[in-house]
Write a protein that holds these residues in place. Structure first.
Motif, PDB file in Angstrom:
ATOM      1  N   VAL A  14       0.841  -1.204   0.000  1.00 48.80           N
ATOM      2  CA  VAL A  14       0.000   0.000   0.000  1.00 48.80           C
ATOM      3  C   VAL A  14       0.875   1.253   0.000  1.00 48.80           C
ATOM      4  CG1 VAL A  14      -1.648   1.330   1.379  1.00 48.80           C
ATOM      5  CG2 VAL A  14      -1.999  -1.108   1.038  1.00 48.80           C
ATOM      6  N   ALA A  15       1.920   1.240   0.797  1.00 46.76           N
ATOM      7  CA  ALA A  15       2.831   2.389   0.825  1.00 46.76           C
ATOM      8  C   ALA A  15       3.493   2.584  -0.532  1.00 46.76           C
ATOM      9  CB  ALA A  15       3.885   2.195   1.916  1.00 46.76           C
ATOM     10  N   LEU A  18       1.028   4.249  -2.899  1.00 54.06           N
ATOM     11  CA  LEU A  18       0.882   5.675  -2.610  1.00 54.06           C
ATOM     12  C   LEU A  18       2.099   6.467  -3.071  1.00 54.06           C
ATOM     13  CD1 LEU A  18      -0.744   5.459   0.925  1.00 54.06           C
ATOM     14  CD2 LEU A  18      -1.851   6.130  -1.214  1.00 54.06           C
ATOM     15  N   PHE A  21       2.145   6.878  -6.793  1.00 54.31           N
ATOM     16  CA  PHE A  21       1.248   7.969  -7.181  1.00 54.31           C
ATOM     17  C   PHE A  21       1.979   9.303  -7.089  1.00 54.31           C
ATOM     18  CE2 PHE A  21      -1.731  11.315  -5.913  1.00 54.31           C
ATOM     19  CZ  PHE A  21      -2.497  11.365  -7.067  1.00 54.31           C
ATOM     20  N   ARG A  22       2.794   9.475  -6.051  1.00 53.83           N
ATOM     21  CA  ARG A  22       3.560  10.719  -5.896  1.00 53.83           C
ATOM     22  C   ARG A  22       4.608  10.851  -6.995  1.00 53.83           C
ATOM     23  NH1 ARG A  22       2.569  15.298  -4.986  1.00 53.83           N
ATOM     24  NH2 ARG A  22       1.340  14.604  -3.253  1.00 53.83           N
TER      25      ARG A  22
END
Length: 86
Positions: A14-15, A18, A21-22
């Motif tokens: 999950v990290a 995320l 995405f950044r």
């Protein structure tokens, strides 16, 4: 112990999602570089979790290789980014 390893793996995944995405949506080049460095750290965490789950240290060579390539690529990208700003 397997439940703990599964939860750790899911949290790292999950990290990573995320942070990726950044990398894509980062407003500046510096944000993207920091995010890519974080992806490298998350890959190292994933390798460590996999090694601990399997109970083997055979992935140690892979771990060292990922850390060296990740560090070298970060330094190279920062040097190139600083040259473009000038």
């Amino acid at each position: 112990m397997t439940i703990l390893m599964t939860i750790s793996g899911v949290l790292v995944a999950v990290a990573a999602a995320l942070v990726l995405f950044r990398v894509v949506a980062g407003p500046s080049l510096h944000d993207r570089l920091v995010a890519l460095d974080t992806v490298t750290a998350l890959i190292v965490c994933g390798i460590v979790i996999r090694s601990a789950h399997r109970g083997e240290i055979g992935d140690l060579v892979l771990l060292v290789l990922v850390v060296l390539v990740g560090g070298l690529s970060t330094v190279t990208a920062i040097r190139l980014a600083s040259r473009e700003e000038q």
